[in-house]
Design a protein around this motif. Structure first.
Motif, PDB file in Angstrom:
ATOM      1  N   SER A 163      12.340  -7.059   3.345  1.00 49.79           N
ATOM      2  CA  SER A 163      12.818  -8.432   3.089  1.00 49.79           C
ATOM      3  C   SER A 163      11.667  -9.437   3.176  1.00 49.79           C
ATOM      4  CB  SER A 163      13.897  -8.824   4.102  1.00 49.79           C
ATOM      5  OG  SER A 163      15.000  -7.982   3.953  1.00 49.79           O
ATOM      6  N   LEU A 164      10.831  -9.250   4.182  1.00 59.43           N
ATOM      7  CA  LEU A 164       9.728 -10.190   4.371  1.00 59.43           C
ATOM      8  C   LEU A 164       8.744 -10.127   3.205  1.00 59.43           C
ATOM      9  CD1 LEU A 164       8.275 -12.038   6.743  1.00 59.43           C
ATOM     10  CD2 LEU A 164       6.644 -10.200   6.492  1.00 59.43           C
ATOM     11  N   HIS A 165       8.391  -8.917   2.795  1.00 56.91           N
ATOM     12  CA  HIS A 165       7.417  -8.803   1.700  1.00 56.91           C
ATOM     13  C   HIS A 165       8.011  -9.300   0.377  1.00 56.91           C
ATOM     14  CE1 HIS A 165       3.967  -6.998   3.688  1.00 56.91           C
ATOM     15  NE2 HIS A 165       4.835  -6.370   4.461  1.00 56.91           N
ATOM     16  N   ARG A 166       9.299  -9.101   0.220  1.00 60.75           N
ATOM     17  CA  ARG A 166       9.942  -9.626  -0.989  1.00 60.75           C
ATOM     18  C   ARG A 166       9.893 -11.159  -0.989  1.00 60.75           C
ATOM     19  NH1 ARG A 166      16.033  -7.899  -2.198  1.00 60.75           N
ATOM     20  NH2 ARG A 166      16.269  -9.361  -0.498  1.00 60.75           N
ATOM     21  N   ALA A 167      10.143 -11.744   0.186  1.00 59.75           N
ATOM     22  CA  ALA A 167      10.069 -13.207   0.296  1.00 59.75           C
ATOM     23  C   ALA A 167       8.644 -13.694   0.027  1.00 59.75           C
ATOM     24  CB  ALA A 167      10.532 -13.650   1.682  1.00 59.75           C
ATOM     25  N   ARG A 168       7.670 -12.962   0.562  1.00 58.85           N
ATOM     26  CA  ARG A 168       6.268 -13.351   0.337  1.00 58.85           C
ATOM     27  C   ARG A 168       5.926 -13.260  -1.148  1.00 58.85           C
ATOM     28  NH1 ARG A 168       4.223 -12.045   5.607  1.00 58.85           N
ATOM     29  NH2 ARG A 168       4.705 -13.976   6.707  1.00 58.85           N
ATOM     30  N   ARG A 169       6.390 -12.185  -1.783  1.00 58.63           N
ATOM     31  CA  ARG A 169       6.150 -12.039  -3.226  1.00 58.63           C
ATOM     32  C   ARG A 169       6.705 -13.244  -3.975  1.00 58.63           C
ATOM     33  NH1 ARG A 169      10.254  -8.255  -6.070  1.00 58.63           N
ATOM     34  NH2 ARG A 169      11.440 -10.108  -5.499  1.00 58.63           N
ATOM     35  N   ASP A 170       7.931 -13.646  -3.631  1.00 66.47           N
ATOM     36  CA  ASP A 170       8.554 -14.776  -4.325  1.00 66.47           C
ATOM     37  C   ASP A 170       7.790 -16.077  -4.058  1.00 66.47           C
ATOM     38  OD1 ASP A 170      10.384 -12.965  -5.225  1.00 66.47           O
ATOM     39  OD2 ASP A 170      11.988 -13.570  -3.840  1.00 66.47           O
ATOM     40  N   ALA A 194      -7.314 -15.294  -6.399  1.00 70.15           N
ATOM     41  CA  ALA A 194      -7.006 -14.643  -5.118  1.00 70.15           C
ATOM     42  C   ALA A 194      -5.497 -14.539  -4.909  1.00 70.15           C
ATOM     43  CB  ALA A 194      -7.651 -15.436  -3.978  1.00 70.15           C
ATOM     44  N   LEU A 195      -4.782 -15.577  -5.310  1.00 67.93           N
ATOM     45  CA  LEU A 195      -3.311 -15.523  -5.198  1.00 67.93           C
ATOM     46  C   LEU A 195      -2.746 -14.426  -6.106  1.00 67.93           C
ATOM     47  CD1 LEU A 195      -2.493 -19.344  -5.118  1.00 67.93           C
ATOM     48  CD2 LEU A 195      -1.869 -17.703  -3.339  1.00 67.93           C
ATOM     49  N   ALA A 240       4.731  -7.093 -11.964  1.00 68.40           N
ATOM     50  CA  ALA A 240       4.671  -5.811 -11.250  1.00 68.40           C
ATOM     51  C   ALA A 240       4.386  -4.693 -12.246  1.00 68.40           C
ATOM     52  CB  ALA A 240       5.985  -5.544 -10.539  1.00 68.40           C
ATOM     53  N   GLU A 241       3.763  -3.637 -11.746  1.00 65.70           N
ATOM     54  CA  GLU A 241       3.579  -2.442 -12.571  1.00 65.70           C
ATOM     55  C   GLU A 241       4.949  -1.768 -12.744  1.00 65.70           C
ATOM     56  OE1 GLU A 241       0.716  -1.479 -13.894  1.00 65.70           O
ATOM     57  OE2 GLU A 241      -0.413  -3.111 -12.983  1.00 65.70           O
ATOM     58  N   PRO A 242       5.096  -0.956 -13.770  1.00 67.19           N
ATOM     59  CA  PRO A 242       6.382  -0.256 -13.942  1.00 67.19           C
ATOM     60  C   PRO A 242       6.702   0.650 -12.759  1.00 67.19           C
ATOM     61  CG  PRO A 242       5.016  -0.062 -15.911  1.00 67.19           C
ATOM     62  CD  PRO A 242       4.157  -0.687 -14.864  1.00 67.19           C
ATOM     63  N   GLY A 243       5.705   1.177 -12.129  1.00 66.62           N
ATOM     64  CA  GLY A 243       5.930   2.047 -10.970  1.00 66.62           C
ATOM     65  C   GLY A 243       4.643   2.187 -10.184  1.00 66.62           C
ATOM     66  N   LEU A 298      -0.590 -11.323  -4.959  1.00 67.70           N
ATOM     67  CA  LEU A 298       0.726 -11.059  -5.548  1.00 67.70           C
ATOM     68  C   LEU A 298       0.821  -9.616  -6.049  1.00 67.70           C
ATOM     69  CD1 LEU A 298       3.522 -11.820  -6.611  1.00 67.70           C
ATOM     70  CD2 LEU A 298       2.407 -12.826  -8.633  1.00 67.70           C
ATOM     71  N   ALA A 299      -0.226  -9.141  -6.688  1.00 65.73           N
ATOM     72  CA  ALA A 299      -0.215  -7.752  -7.173  1.00 65.73           C
ATOM     73  C   ALA A 299      -0.018  -6.789  -5.998  1.00 65.73           C
ATOM     74  CB  ALA A 299      -1.520  -7.449  -7.908  1.00 65.73           C
ATOM     75  N   ALA A 300      -0.666  -7.083  -4.886  1.00 68.09           N
ATOM     76  CA  ALA A 300      -0.513  -6.231  -3.705  1.00 68.09           C
ATOM     77  C   ALA A 300       0.909  -6.306  -3.157  1.00 68.09           C
ATOM     78  CB  ALA A 300      -1.527  -6.646  -2.641  1.00 68.09           C
ATOM     79  N   GLU A 301       1.499  -7.498  -3.180  1.00 60.50           N
ATOM     80  CA  GLU A 301       2.868  -7.638  -2.664  1.00 60.50           C
ATOM     81  C   GLU A 301       3.883  -6.958  -3.586  1.00 60.50           C
ATOM     82  OE1 GLU A 301       3.921  -8.158   0.061  1.00 60.50           O
ATOM     83  OE2 GLU A 301       2.793  -9.658   1.147  1.00 60.50           O
ATOM     84  N   HIS A 302       3.637  -6.976  -4.893  1.00 62.68           N
ATOM     85  CA  HIS A 302       4.515  -6.227  -5.804  1.00 62.68           C
ATOM     86  C   HIS A 302       4.552  -4.756  -5.366  1.00 62.68           C
ATOM     87  CE1 HIS A 302       5.620  -9.160  -8.782  1.00 62.68           C
ATOM     88  NE2 HIS A 302       4.401  -9.370  -9.228  1.00 62.68           N
TER      89      HIS A 302
END
Lengths: 157, 138
Positions: B45-52, B6-7, B68-71, B11-15
């Motif tokens: 910024s928030l989503h980047r922090a969540r991704r990390d 699930a994590l 992350a996918e290439p694009g 993470l894929a969604a946040e990428h």
């Protein structure tokens, strides 16, 4: 961003909630069963006390919102919206009671503060219940209810 | 579904969210649309922090965080403030669904973290023109 598959559709989550309080799980289909991609599902009655407690808190807060809305014309719309939201959430948990009437006294400012505090307290209780729930599906439903309250609080701020 | 799976899904969604918010920010004028620019920048910024944070959680659990996918596909029509706002709102609704899904499949501190993220996504969407819902994320 594409969302991942939602593990339980709303109908199934609601059916689980209804099952938890011992009512007929009408409309419950095979997707309620545990399996790959499904949230954890403990024995049906593991969360029943929690569900009863939260349904009671929802109806109590609905009654507060309705009463304050009726007492303060400027808060009538807000009170009505909140009362309907909480009552529908209680129904999701299988509680079909109507909010009990309550009495309030005080100035508009006092009652407004009381309404805000009641909403904040309800959100906190829903979040805590999310963390306490044994069932993943119930936790998901309670978290969504907390998010709905947070949205309404944001609009009231 | 394990908590790690699930994590990884989250993470894929946040990428994807980080990528799309980056694109939205590049199409938003800081001087011409300051409020929208601020909202998109804060969300990025928030989503980047969540991704990390997700990467750190997965790493701490001994798994390799999904890359992350290439694009990612972007909608063609992103040349107006309305279109950008609509896309940002869709991102937050997707994020709310993703975190509701994580709530269902996590326990303890991870579930608490997911609940906070769900509430934030639900409220953040209002800033992009969303309206309160009965059950956000479901």
């Amino acid at each position: 961003m594409s969302a991942p598959p939602v593990p339980l559709h709303r109908r199934a989550v609601v059916a689980l909630g209804v099952g938890l309080v011992g009512l007929t799980a009408a409309g419950c289909d095979d997707s309620d069963g545990a399996g790959p991609g499904q949230p954890t599902q403990p024995p049906v009655d593991a969360d029943s006390a929690l569900v009863n407690r939260i349904a009671g808190a929802l109806l109590e807060t609905a009654a507060t919102a309705r009463t304050i809305g009726a007492a303060v014309p400027a808060l009538a719309d807000v009170g009505d919206r909140l009362s309907r939201l909480h009552t529908r959430h209680a129904r999701e948990l299988g509680d079909t009671d109507d909010p009990a009437p309550s009495q309030v006294n005080g100035s508009r400012a006092v009652l407004q503060r009381r309404l805000w505090r009641a909403e904040q307290r309800l959100q906190e209780r829903l979040v805590q219940a999310t963390l306490d729930a044994e069932s993943g599906a119930l936790a998901q439903l309670l978290a969504s209810m907390a998010a709905a309250v947070a949205q309404h609080r944001e609009q009231l701020a | 579904m394990t908590q790690i799976e699930a994590l990884q899904t989250t993470l894929a969604a946040e990428h994807a969210a980080v990528f799309v918010y980056g694109a939205l920010g590049a199409r938003t004028s800081q001087s011409g649309q300051p409020a929208l620019y601020q909202g998109v920048t804060a969300a990025y910024s928030l989503h980047r922090a969540r991704r990390d944070e997700l990467m750190a959680q997965i790493d701490a659990a001994g798994a390799d965080p999904v890359a992350a996918e290439p694009g990612y596909a972007l909608p063609a029509d992103l040349d107006s403030a309305t279109a950008i706002r609509r896309r940002a709102l869709a991102l937050e609704k997707d994020a709310a669904q993703t975190y509701a899904y994580l709530v269902a499949n996590a326990t303890g501190a991870t579930r608490a973290w997911a609940v906070a993220a769900l509430l934030d996504a639900a409220v953040r969407g209002l800033g992009f023109g969303g309206r309160p819902e009965r059950l956000p994320g479901l």
